[in-house]
Design an enzyme around this catalytic site. Structure first.
Site, short mmCIF file in Angstrom:
data_model
loop_
_atom_site.label_atom_id
_atom_site.label_comp_id
_atom_site.label_asym_id
_atom_site.label_seq_id
_atom_site.Cartn_x
_atom_site.Cartn_y
_atom_site.Cartn_z
N GLU A 1 0.85 -1.19 0.00
CA GLU A 1 0.00 0.00 0.00
C GLU A 1 0.88 1.24 0.00
O GLU A 1 1.70 1.41 0.90
CB GLU A 1 -0.91 0.01 1.23
N ARG B 1 0.12 10.42 0.68
CA ARG B 1 0.50 11.49 1.60
C ARG B 1 1.62 12.37 1.07
O ARG B 1 1.99 13.36 1.70
CB ARG B 1 0.95 10.89 2.94
N LYS C 1 -10.92 -2.18 6.81
CA LYS C 1 -9.70 -1.80 7.52
C LYS C 1 -10.13 -1.35 8.92
O LYS C 1 -11.07 -0.58 9.07
CB LYS C 1 -9.01 -0.65 6.79
#
Length: 215
Positions: A48, A52, A136
């Site tokens: 993943e 950001r 998640k």
């Protein structure tokens, strides 16, 4: 981007290919390809890349093209536009830290696997009602940890989780031992100092350790 979302089996199969999904924050896209190859060689083929940094989309695109054995997803998806840009870059799955109603609606229209984030039982139930049965759990340690997941297994037996947040080599096995946990996400496999030094030997060793955590 419109279409029918994948069923839970497809999402679970993808997330279950390894016990740990490395969560990566990449500042320099040129390091993305050798890093992805290192993690795959270490037994962690699903990664993943968090959205950001300015380099995140370029990193996803490079990995998608140059490391076909790696299944690269986009994390920190918090807006409709994040999902669109990530899919265009080549992301094979999407992950959100939390899921408001707008993002949940966006996710129902996406054809690739998505992992909506939740932190409470109510959030998990609401997402399940929309058809999401693989979620998640974030931030895992701060939200109750393995004890929370164990407690919700009985009332929510149809939901499975990929917990992330505060998980490392010391506690990953506690999570992976739970029947409603498919895999865990974590950044400990790629320490920032090792990445800055391009110490791929160390990263590969950590990946190999992580790949053997279940079983």
């Amino acid at each position: 981007m419109s279409g029918a979302m994948p069923d839970a089996t497809e999402t679970a199969e993808l997330l279950g290919r390894a016990p740990v999904i490395p969560v990566l924050t990449i500042d320099d896209y040129e390091i993305a390809v050798p890093l992805a190859r290192t993690l795959c060689d270490g037994g962690l083929p699903v990664i993943e890349v968090t959205l950001r940094t300015r380099a995140a989309l370029a990193a996803i695109a490079a990995i998608a093209v140059e490391v076909p054995d790696c299944i690269v997803g986009a994390g920190t998806v918090v807006r409709h536009v994040d999902a669109a840009f990530a899919i265009d870059a080549g992301a094979k799955f999407l992950v959100s830290p939390g899921t408001d109603s707008v993002l949940a609606e966006t996710f129902t229209e996406i054809e690739i696997p998505v992992l909506p984030g939740c932190a409470t039982v109510s959030e998990a139930m609401a997402l399940s009602d929309l058809g999401f049965e693989v979620l998640k759990f974030f931030p895992a340690e701060a939200s109750g940890g393995a004890a929370w997941l164990k407690a919700v297994a009985a009332p929510l037996p149809h939901i499975r989780f990929c917990p992330t947040g505060g998980i490392d080599a010391r506690n990953a096995r506690d999570y992976l031992a739970l029947p409603n946990v498919i895999s865990v996400g974590g950044s400990w496999v790629v320490p920032q100092d090792a990445l800055a030094a391009k110490d791929f030997a160390r990263i590969k060793a950590l990946a190999r350790e992580a790949s053997g955590l279940r079983g």
